[in-house]
Design an enzyme around this catalytic site. Structure first.
Site, PDB file in Angstrom:
ATOM      1  N   ASP A   1      15.036  45.352  57.832  1.00  0.00           N
ATOM      2  CA  ASP A   1      15.035  45.290  55.793  1.00  0.00           C
ATOM      3  C   ASP A   1      13.343  43.677  55.684  1.00  0.00           C
ATOM      4  O   ASP A   1      12.837  43.629  57.152  1.00  0.00           O
ATOM      5  CB  ASP A   1      15.871  44.205  55.126  1.00  0.00           C
ATOM      6  CG  ASP A   1      15.794  43.841  53.684  1.00  0.00           C
ATOM      7  OD1 ASP A   1      15.146  43.626  53.476  1.00  0.00           O
ATOM      8  OD2 ASP A   1      17.115  43.316  53.513  1.00  0.00           O
TER       9      ASP A   1
ATOM     10  N   ASP B   1      20.309  51.749  53.798  1.00  0.00           N
ATOM     11  CA  ASP B   1      20.709  51.373  53.249  1.00  0.00           C
ATOM     12  C   ASP B   1      21.576  50.903  52.284  1.00  0.00           C
ATOM     13  O   ASP B   1      21.202  51.763  51.240  1.00  0.00           O
ATOM     14  CB  ASP B   1      20.335  49.949  53.821  1.00  0.00           C
ATOM     15  CG  ASP B   1      21.841  49.241  54.673  1.00  0.00           C
ATOM     16  OD1 ASP B   1      23.030  49.226  53.867  1.00  0.00           O
ATOM     17  OD2 ASP B   1      21.466  48.045  54.654  1.00  0.00           O
TER      18      ASP B   1
ATOM     19  N   ASN C   1      24.271  48.220  49.921  1.00  0.00           N
ATOM     20  CA  ASN C   1      25.072  47.019  50.249  1.00  0.00           C
ATOM     21  C   ASN C   1      25.890  46.068  49.132  1.00  0.00           C
ATOM     22  O   ASN C   1      26.059  45.523  49.316  1.00  0.00           O
ATOM     23  CB  ASN C   1      23.898  46.242  50.516  1.00  0.00           C
ATOM     24  CG  ASN C   1      23.165  45.809  52.288  1.00  0.00           C
ATOM     25  OD1 ASN C   1      24.429  45.949  52.915  1.00  0.00           O
ATOM     26  ND2 ASN C   1      21.822  45.877  52.357  1.00  0.00           N
TER      27      ASN C   1
ATOM     28  N   CYS D   1      23.879  54.065  56.099  1.00  0.00           N
ATOM     29  CA  CYS D   1      24.820  52.171  55.974  1.00  0.00           C
ATOM     30  C   CYS D   1      24.734  52.087  55.218  1.00  0.00           C
ATOM     31  O   CYS D   1      23.934  52.067  54.275  1.00  0.00           O
ATOM     32  CB  CYS D   1      23.451  51.704  56.596  1.00  0.00           C
ATOM     33  SG  CYS D   1      23.735  50.095  56.709  1.00  0.00           S
TER      34      CYS D   1
ATOM     35  N   ASP E   1      28.333  46.044  60.413  1.00  0.00           N
ATOM     36  CA  ASP E   1      27.360  44.784  60.228  1.00  0.00           C
ATOM     37  C   ASP E   1      28.289  43.460  61.845  1.00  0.00           C
ATOM     38  O   ASP E   1      26.852  42.936  62.323  1.00  0.00           O
ATOM     39  CB  ASP E   1      26.966  43.694  59.551  1.00  0.00           C
ATOM     40  CG  ASP E   1      26.469  44.423  59.017  1.00  0.00           C
ATOM     41  OD1 ASP E   1      25.733  45.141  58.740  1.00  0.00           O
ATOM     42  OD2 ASP E   1      26.040  43.869  57.810  1.00  0.00           O
TER      43      ASP E   1
HETATM   44  C1  GLA Z   1      23.171  44.767  55.860  1.00  0.00           C
HETATM   45  C2  GLA Z   1      22.551  46.476  57.035  1.00  0.00           C
HETATM   46  C3  GLA Z   1      21.990  45.073  57.948  1.00  0.00           C
HETATM   47  C4  GLA Z   1      20.891  45.235  57.797  1.00  0.00           C
HETATM   48  C5  GLA Z   1      20.829  44.406  56.138  1.00  0.00           C
HETATM   49  C6  GLA Z   1      19.175  44.042  56.063  1.00  0.00           C
HETATM   50  O1  GLA Z   1      23.859  44.200  56.475  1.00  0.00           O
HETATM   51  O2  GLA Z   1      24.191  46.757  56.550  1.00  0.00           O
HETATM   52  O3  GLA Z   1      22.416  46.386  59.592  1.00  0.00           O
HETATM   53  O4  GLA Z   1      20.166  46.510  57.611  1.00  0.00           O
HETATM   54  O5  GLA Z   1      21.546  44.896  55.428  1.00  0.00           O
HETATM   55  O6  GLA Z   1      19.408  43.593  54.549  1.00  0.00           O
END
Ligand code: GLA
Length: 753
Positions: A385, A496, A498, A544, A566
């Site tokens: 990121d 990703d 999130n 992810c 994570d």
């Molecule tokens: C998520 C992913 C992490 C990382 C962050 C970046 O939490 O699981 O591995 O890439 O985002 O913001």
């Protein structure tokens, strides 16, 4: 017995003999051609017995059988240990239980529609345009081609059709099922529950359910409980697979099954959106698993002529315990699911900068890390990121996929070239389905996120979910990803995702179609990835979702590897990885070595322990290499070079769980390579108390008379003799000298000719 009785027994006997003769004929038809063509000779098959309208499915160790009963329903007959086609007779519905449980409810159907007094979990529930709300499905016809069977069912009154699909995967022991629901009426039909399959287990077992639950940083917790009468629901209502539960189940017998023995029925759903499994035990002892789209807030309006395809539900049976159930799934994923199957490419050793730099991603900093990573033997360098838009923290920039000119004044190319010069390939983090309200994209297109008009938009990690159900949003995402990959030499995208959904509104769609968002979003997500991969065949993807919140066999068709959590604390990872590999292959299980004290729980474990835990999956490094000492670098180089010798065995091999980190402070895993030439054992001692000695480790799955040359990564193997036989390793076992807290070792056994 009177004369009538004798005559009817004789008739029954003759009928049975005739059936056997038909079956014998069919078996000859199937197997004799196999003698000349070994490839066509798989025992796995689907056989149709015309006269009795029976289908007998052979899949691995299991036989699965169903037929058409006298009412025309598709009735389940059997799922379990191998039986021959000749062992089955015709299909008859079961009697009801008094006037309360009608025969419709006591008779297990392959795909029950809700109607005619069905009180168990239906596979299909709908409302017709005229307000009728029942569907009673009867057999119409079928098509059987090799290992694919399609059975068409029709509502007894309306022109509502269900096409059930069964597929056997020869050599894999997996039966795939799904359904396509077709509206043949002249009006719209509203589907309220559309399941992929109803799986019926043998009646009256004392069953135990295994399933996976979790939360962020604590994914993949294996749960086990006895199945009582009633319904046990595991599900996601989140819009995606979720980490609270994973669409995998295993059901075994309480007293008979363990890691290496006993019956297990298991399955997983190939869907990355909201899903539900209803595991039902009726008071009369029946047991079934019904799974597919989550019916919560579901409403899929089928226009006349329109169909809805449900996701694939894969299932299997073994009599060799939970370990074998996992191995069947691993092999199936490697050979049939993953991109590049049956030989998905090995995972390179990866470095990811996230824990080292977080959002402080810039050219100089990344180059410095890349140089250090390459010296350790890393093969792929991934920038996480922070490289794009105004992304200096998680409050802004998501959605603005241009390279940040302050951090990378010359674009990504100089860094990518440097990474290549260092002998590595390049990976990049993206989160295509999300937007920060503080972004140019959101300012330009506030309507692109899912929302209910006039209501607040709830943020998670300061971000909103783009509505991929909209085709314009889908096209936008595809086009910037396509350009990014075309313009830069990117070997891997870390994709990703999130947060989960809130306000899943789609105001641009007709009100009656707005709930289609639950399905259309995922279909469009799949479409983006599929097109991207076909335009860029060398591109690989890591799935992810803030860790492991979107891992399922729908996603595994499209990603080469996944990020399970994570949480990179090595001790926690033992449990996480133990849970993960119940359902998914170690090939896809990314595992990084990161710094201590660990950011999640403050625990400090030795670097050797961290490496060995990560080496049981696909190895990566995520620490801040600027701070690693010479000693740490030396350990890292040695471990990475050892890993390269064993990675094919770990990633593509046959996994035996020799000891569980849930049950004991000592755990171990063993991998046997596909060609059985290499064996690797990892053992972990979490904490030693009272100086207790280590248990003798008995290896599994070896040839007794084979000899193996032994190379341990350290001096912790007591039986270090140069060569050991398979019989010694399995029956006598090996002894290890592990001591104290967080001790670990790895041993490689190479078969000698
Ligand atoms: C998520 C992913 C992490 C990382 C962050 C970046 O939490 O699981 O591995 O890439 O985002 O913001």
């Amino acid at each position: 017995m009177n004369a009538n009785g004798v005559a009817s027994s004789l008739r029954a006997l003759l009928e049975r003999l005739r059936l056997r003769a038909i079956l014998a004929f069919l078996l000859v038809q199937i197997f004799v051609p196999c003698l000349s063509s070994p490839l066509a000779c798989a025992a796995d098959s689907i056989v149709f017995v015309e006269k009795e309208k029976l289908w007998i499915v052979q899949s691995g160790e299991a036989t699965y059988a169903f037929g058409v009963n006298e009412r025309g329903e598709l009735q389940h007959l059997y799922w379990g240990k191998h039986m021959g086609a000749q062992d089955f007779t015709s299909t008859h519905s079961l009697p009801g239980w008094a006037s309360f449980d009608l025969s419709t409810t006591t008779t297990p159907q392959e795909y029950p529609g809700w109607g005619a007094g069905l009180y168990t979990e239906p596979a299909l529930k709908l409302t017709l345009a005229n307000g009728n709300r029942e569907v009673v499905l009867h057999y119409v016809d079928h098509k059987l081609e090799d290992n694919d069977l399609e059975i068409t069912l029709k509502d007894e009154i309306s022109a509502l059709y269900v096409h059930l699909h069964y597929r056997v995967y020869p050599g894999n022991g997996i039966l795939e099922r799904s359904a396509r629901i077709e509206n043949g009426t002249s009006d719209a039909v509203s589907l309220e529950s559309a399941q992929s399959a109803s799986w019926t287990l043998p009646q009256d077992g004392s069953y135990r359910l295994h399933y996976l639950t979790g939360r962020w940083a604590g994914e993949w917790q294996l749960q086990t409980e006895r199945l009582q009468v009633g319904k046990r629901v595991i599900e996601s209502r989140r819009g995606s697979t979720g980490n609270e539960a994973n669409p995998w189940f295993a059901i075994d017998h309480v007293d008979e099954t363990d890691e290496s023995h006993g019956p297990v029925w298991f399955g997983e759903l190939g869907w990355s959106g909201s899903w539900r499994f209803t595991i039902e035990r009726t008071p009369s002892g029946q047991c079934r698993v019904v799974g597919g789209f989550n019916p919560f807030d579901f409403g899929y309006r089928l226009a006349p002529g329109e169909s809805l395809q449900t996701p694939p539900f894969y299932a299997g049976f073994t009599d060799a315990g939970l370990g074998e159930a996992s191995r069947i799934l691993h092999r199936f994923q490697l050979e049939r699911i993953l991109p590049g199957s049956p030989h998905p490419p090995l995972r390179p050793v990866l470095y990811n900068s996230w824990e080292a730099t977080e959002f402080n991603t810039d050219e100089a900093g990344q180059m410095a890390l890349a140089e250090k990573a390459s010296r350790l033997g890393v093969e792929r360098f991934v920038v996480d990121d922070g490289w794009f838009g105004q992304r200096n923290n998680d409050h802004s920039g998501l959605g603005d996929w241009y390279v940040n000119p302050r951090k990378f004044p010359h674009g990504l190319k100089p860094l990518i070239e440097r990474v290549h010069q260092l002998g590595m390939d390049f990976g990049l983090w993206v989160e295509p389905e999300m937007v920060n309200p503080d972004s140019d994209l959101y300012r330009a297109h506030p309507d692109w996120v899912m929302n209910f008009p006039g209501r607040p938009r709830t943020e998670g990690r300061n971000q909103l979910v783009l509505n991929l159900a909209r085709d314009d949003v889908k096209e936008y995402i595809f086009s910037w990803l396509d350009r990014l990959v075309a313009d830069n030499d990117i070997a891997l995208l870390k994709w990703d995702y999130n947060r989960n959904w809130s306000e899943p509104g789609w105001p641009e769609a007709a009100p009656a179609d707005q709930k289609k968002i639950w399905v259309r979003y995922v279909q469009n997500l799949y479409d983006i990835i599929d097109r991207l991969r076909s335009r860029h065949p060398r591109l690989q993807i890591e799935g992810c979702s803030g860790g492991g919140a979107r891992v399922d066999s729908g996603m595994l068709r499209r990603v080469d590897q996944v990020w399970p959590s994570d949480n990179t604390d090595a001790l926690d990872r033992l449990t996480i990885q133990y849970g993960f590999t119940q359902a998914y292959t170690p090939h896809v299980m990314m595992a990084w070595v990161t710094d201590v004290p660990n950011g999640i729980d403050g625990r400090a474990t030795p670097i050797g322990f961290r490496f060995l835990v990560a080496m049981t999956g696909s190895l990566g490094i995520g620490g801040n290499l600027n701070k690693w000492t010479d000693d740490e670098n030396a350990v890292a180089s040695k471990m990475i070079s050892f890993y390269k010798q064993i990675r094919a065995t770990v990633q593509d091999g046959i996994l035996f769980r020799l000891g569980s980190p849930i049950e004991s402070d000592f755990s171990a895993v063993q991998y046997v390579s596909q060609d059985s030439h290499q064996v690797v054992v990892f053992a972990f001692l979490h904490s030693q108390q009272f100086g207790r000695s280590m248990p003798q480790l008995h290896l599994r799955g070896l040839a007794e008379d084979a000899m193996y040359s032994v190379s341990a990564i350290d001096d912790k193997l007591v039986d270090q003799t140069g060569k050991l036989s398979g019989a010694y390793l399995m029956h006598h076992g090996i002894r290890l000298r592990l001591r104290g807290d967080y001790d670990a070792t790895a041993i490689k056994f190479d078969r000698v000719r």
